[in-house]
Design a protein around this motif. Structure first.
Motif, PDB file in Angstrom:
ATOM      1  N   TYR A  31      20.234  -3.947  -2.419  1.00  0.00           N
ATOM      2  CA  TYR A  31      19.552  -3.018  -1.528  1.00  0.00           C
ATOM      3  C   TYR A  31      20.194  -1.633  -1.553  1.00  0.00           C
ATOM      4  N   SER A  94      23.739  -2.320   0.146  1.00  0.00           N
ATOM      5  CA  SER A  94      24.205  -3.574   0.725  1.00  0.00           C
ATOM      6  C   SER A  94      23.803  -4.733  -0.173  1.00  0.00           C
ATOM      7  N   GLU A  95      24.566  -5.794  -0.061  1.00  0.00           N
ATOM      8  CA  GLU A  95      24.239  -7.011  -0.802  1.00  0.00           C
ATOM      9  C   GLU A  95      23.061  -7.710  -0.128  1.00  0.00           C
ATOM     10  N   SER A  96      22.341  -8.466  -0.891  1.00  0.00           N
ATOM     11  CA  SER A  96      21.272  -9.266  -0.333  1.00  0.00           C
ATOM     12  C   SER A  96      21.849 -10.249   0.683  1.00  0.00           C
TER      13      SER A  96
ATOM     14  N   ALA B  99      14.314  -7.192   4.490  1.00  0.00           N
ATOM     15  CA  ALA B  99      14.803  -5.930   3.936  1.00  0.00           C
ATOM     16  C   ALA B  99      16.050  -5.419   4.636  1.00  0.00           C
ATOM     17  N   GLN B 100      16.543  -6.138   5.659  1.00  0.00           N
ATOM     18  CA  GLN B 100      17.794  -5.753   6.306  1.00  0.00           C
ATOM     19  C   GLN B 100      17.807  -4.303   6.761  1.00  0.00           C
TER      20      GLN B 100
END
Lengths: 112, 114
Positions: A31, A94-96, B99-100
């Motif tokens: 991401y 960011s990491e998944s 999608a955080q």
């Protein structure tokens, strides 16, 4: 060096010009995000990407374009800069599955 | 429509005392909350987080409290140190929406006075 880098750190451009802000990360995080920071508004999401070739709009996408042809790069383009786009821009990755973002140091953009 | 609100733009605290930063949210779908700290000319850095299944999380001098019924969270710093002077952002995420994506508050500038 591992990390997330933004370039340039400072940019002054004229109204109507196209400008591209660069973001590069070395972790292969899935991401990536672009936020802008403005007084009274905090950090607002412009665009984000879940993987290469997958991008989506955030809260304030108008006037911006993104692309992500490679996992490590996520450039943000202002197609025709306006004074309202004067801001500090932060890229993050960011990491998944992780909520913790790592932010770059930011690009201060001034549109005159 | 500001979904995450930090109503105090600034806070001044004496060194050694407790600093309490507050954050309110409106979206009941938020299930994960974070605090970030930001120094001038740097990007925000992650400080502490809490899941909605908890009401408290502690990490050294930093404790975050979550009151889901009031849609309110707070960050306590005890004891406050000069290096804590920074802007603090509260952030929230609705995990079910994927999608955080994090939604941030406006930030509170904390100044620790010697």
């Amino acid at each position: 060096d591992a990390g997330i880098t933004q370039s340039p750190r400072y940019k002054i451009t004229e109204t109507g010009r196209q400008v591209t802000l660069m973001c590069h990360q070395t972790w292969s995080h899935s991401y990536m995000f672009w936020y802008r920071q403005d007084l009274g508004h905090g950090l607002r999401l412009i665009y984000y990407s879940a993987a290469a070739d997958i991008t989506d709009k955030g809260e304030v996408p108008d006037g911006y374009v993104v692309s992500r042809s490679k996992t490590e790069n996520f450039p943000l383009t202002l197609e025709s800069a306006t004074r309202s786009q004067t801001s500090v821009y932060f890229c993050a990755s960011s990491e998944s599955g992780s909520y913790g973002y790592t932010f770059g140091s930011g690009t201060r953009l001034t549109v005159v | 429509d500001q979904q995450v609100k930090q109503n105090s733009p600034s806070l001044s605290v004496q060194e050694g005392r407790i600093s309490i930063l507050n954050c309110d949210y409106t979206n009941s779908m938020f299930d994960y909350f974070l605090w970030y700290k930001k120094y001038p000319a740097e990007g925000p850095t992650f400080l502490i987080s809490i899941s909605s299944i908890k009401d408290k999380n502690e990490d050294g001098r930093f404790t975050v409290f979550l009151n889901k019924s009031a849609k309110h969270l707070s960050l306590h710093i005890v004891p406050s140190q000069p290096g804590d002077s920074a802007v603090y952002f509260c952030a929230a995420s609705a995990g079910t929406q994927g999608a955080q994506k994090l939604v941030f508050g406006q930030g509170t500038r904390l100044t620790i006075n010697p």
